[in-house]
Design a protein around this motif. Sequence first.
Motif, mmCIF file in Angstrom:
data_model
loop_
_atom_site.group_PDB
_atom_site.id
_atom_site.type_symbol
_atom_site.label_atom_id
_atom_site.label_comp_id
_atom_site.label_asym_id
_atom_site.label_seq_id
_atom_site.Cartn_x
_atom_site.Cartn_y
_atom_site.Cartn_z
ATOM 1 N N ARG A 1 -61.850 36.348 -16.219
ATOM 2 C CA ARG A 1 -60.954 37.568 -16.173
ATOM 3 C C ARG A 1 -61.611 38.339 -16.148
ATOM 4 O O ARG A 1 -62.886 38.016 -17.039
ATOM 5 N N GLU A 2 -61.540 39.732 -15.896
ATOM 6 C CA GLU A 2 -61.962 40.083 -15.972
ATOM 7 C C GLU A 2 -63.052 41.267 -17.599
ATOM 8 O O GLU A 2 -64.077 41.847 -17.233
ATOM 9 N N ASP A 3 -62.455 40.696 -18.542
ATOM 10 C CA ASP A 3 -62.894 41.207 -19.763
ATOM 11 C C ASP A 3 -63.635 39.544 -20.125
ATOM 12 O O ASP A 3 -62.877 40.436 -21.462
ATOM 13 N N PHE A 4 -63.490 39.709 -19.745
ATOM 14 C CA PHE A 4 -63.989 38.217 -20.213
ATOM 15 C C PHE A 4 -65.658 38.955 -21.543
ATOM 16 O O PHE A 4 -65.321 38.503 -22.474
ATOM 17 N N ILE A 5 -65.773 39.122 -21.256
ATOM 18 C CA ILE A 5 -67.421 39.137 -21.090
ATOM 19 C C ILE A 5 -67.271 40.397 -22.124
ATOM 20 O O ILE A 5 -67.771 40.312 -23.183
ATOM 21 N N GLN A 6 -66.490 41.536 -21.870
ATOM 22 C CA GLN A 6 -65.870 42.446 -22.718
ATOM 23 C C GLN A 6 -65.216 42.145 -24.125
ATOM 24 O O GLN A 6 -65.565 41.946 -25.741
ATOM 25 N N THR A 7 -64.319 41.190 -24.213
ATOM 26 C CA THR A 7 -63.970 39.935 -25.576
ATOM 27 C C THR A 7 -65.340 39.571 -26.226
ATOM 28 O O THR A 7 -65.621 40.017 -27.546
ATOM 29 N N LEU A 8 -65.892 38.611 -25.399
ATOM 30 C CA LEU A 8 -66.907 38.189 -25.820
ATOM 31 C C LEU A 8 -67.517 38.539 -27.193
ATOM 32 O O LEU A 8 -68.050 39.222 -28.269
ATOM 33 N N SER A 9 -68.047 40.096 -26.872
ATOM 34 C CA SER A 9 -69.136 41.165 -27.695
ATOM 35 C C SER A 9 -68.235 42.196 -28.497
ATOM 36 O O SER A 9 -68.464 41.947 -29.096
ATOM 37 N N GLU A 10 -66.992 42.233 -28.349
ATOM 38 C CA GLU A 10 -66.303 42.849 -29.146
ATOM 39 C C GLU A 10 -65.608 41.630 -30.346
ATOM 40 O O GLU A 10 -66.115 42.758 -31.570
ATOM 41 N N THR A 11 -65.520 40.830 -30.291
ATOM 42 C CA THR A 11 -65.772 39.368 -31.267
ATOM 43 C C THR A 11 -66.236 39.049 -31.625
ATOM 44 O O THR A 11 -66.588 39.353 -33.438
ATOM 45 N N LEU A 12 -67.847 39.191 -31.149
ATOM 46 C CA LEU A 12 -69.514 39.206 -32.093
ATOM 47 C C LEU A 12 -69.522 40.651 -32.950
ATOM 48 O O LEU A 12 -69.751 40.089 -34.715
ATOM 49 N N ALA A 13 -68.483 41.303 -32.465
ATOM 50 C CA ALA A 13 -69.129 42.695 -33.310
ATOM 51 C C ALA A 13 -67.729 42.864 -34.284
ATOM 52 O O ALA A 13 -68.977 43.033 -35.621
ATOM 53 N N GLN A 14 -66.681 42.785 -34.304
ATOM 54 C CA GLN A 14 -66.080 42.464 -35.289
ATOM 55 C C GLN A 14 -66.530 41.660 -36.001
ATOM 56 O O GLN A 14 -66.073 41.524 -37.688
ATOM 57 N N THR A 15 -66.920 40.238 -35.895
ATOM 58 C CA THR A 15 -67.082 38.848 -36.998
ATOM 59 C C THR A 15 -68.255 38.467 -37.632
ATOM 60 O O THR A 15 -68.666 38.581 -38.208
ATOM 61 N N GLY A 16 -69.195 39.718 -36.489
ATOM 62 C CA GLY A 16 -70.773 39.775 -37.364
ATOM 63 C C GLY A 16 -71.653 38.604 -36.767
ATOM 64 O O GLY A 16 -72.956 37.629 -36.992
ATOM 65 N N PHE A 17 -70.718 37.510 -35.917
ATOM 66 C CA PHE A 17 -71.448 36.260 -35.456
ATOM 67 C C PHE A 17 -72.664 36.074 -34.477
ATOM 68 O O PHE A 17 -72.200 37.338 -33.644
ATOM 69 N N PRO A 18 -74.123 36.030 -34.796
ATOM 70 C CA PRO A 18 -74.700 36.435 -33.468
ATOM 71 C C PRO A 18 -74.699 35.661 -31.730
ATOM 72 O O PRO A 18 -74.312 34.479 -32.103
#
Length: 280
Positions: free
Chosen positions: A126-143
């Motif tokens: 998916r075009e937005d795969f990387i963006q989804t990952l980095s958004e989720t990391l930011a929102q959840t505080g997971f390193p």
Amino acid sequence: SAKSAGRNRYCFYSQEMAAHTNERLLLEQGLRYAIEEKQLSVLYQPQVELANGQIFGVEALLRWQHPELGMVPPDRFIPIAEESGVIDSLGRWVLERACRDIAGLRNAAGEQLRLAVNVSAREFRREDFIQTLSETLAQTGFPAGALEIEITESTLQVIERSIEILGALKRLGIAVSIDDFGTGYSSLSILRDLPIDRIKIDRSFITHLPEKKDGVAIVKAMVALAGSLHMAIIAEGIESPEQAAILRQLGCDGGQGYLFSRPVAHPALTLLLADTPDPH
Ligand code: C2E
Ligand code: MG
Ligand code: MG
Ligand code: MG
């Protein structure tokens, strides 16, 4: 008569096919409501260092409790979710749930726990795969450095695009492992051409250890391959102490399987981690 037997056979098959199609439709439609109806959950299976049994990570495994069909195994509904496109929202849901659960555990216990999440081919491209990952990391505080995605060899078939995505993952600090390794078609060229961090030896190579001599030879070769390519290696589906012992002997770093733990829910994982002595 032959004629009526033929007709009966025809009826039998068409009914069977209809039942199959119905169930498929039921699953496909059910999946669209599974998230909002709170029918999904995530289990976590520990990944251990074979040398000392220490848990270094967990793999997130999706579960679906269907109101009429009961527990539907992921091998049944993931392919349907992929074809119908529902996997996109399921995948985002699992990632967010797992990052929240494991981030909380890491904070509470000061653990260096890693999290592995399965990603299907459609999600990966998916075009937005990387963006989804980095958004989720930011929102959840997971390193990012503690996250690993598991993909299969077939997901990497389109090499140019894969190089692009794997490069972006690398820049974020997210690790990549090849799931079910050895069951795909182009294992060796993938390892040569792509930046992979870990290979997961498929359960089918572990099941008959140590009785099958050929099995031992293949596992030995995979361990040597991973070593010379500077990749980590983990064996899936370890069920007996004998299997763990032979894998240790062969120099395999990691293990996962019912011998150590079945996949468990978040509260049980918390207890499991508290029970395991910290060697440091
Ligand atoms: P996988 O990623 O290869 O996961 C390992 C499977 O082996 C899991 O099955 C796990 O429960 C099972 N397993 C672990 N240890 C043992 C053992 O010692 N013996 C045996 N017999 N089995 C063991 P599960 O949870 O049914 O998942 C099946 C597959 O469904 C996974 O295979 C993965 O490909 C897919 N899957 C599960 N969750 C997700 C998800 O969130 N997203 C995607 N895209 N796929 C998922
Ligand atoms: Mg996996
Ligand atoms: Mg696997
Ligand atoms: Mg699998």
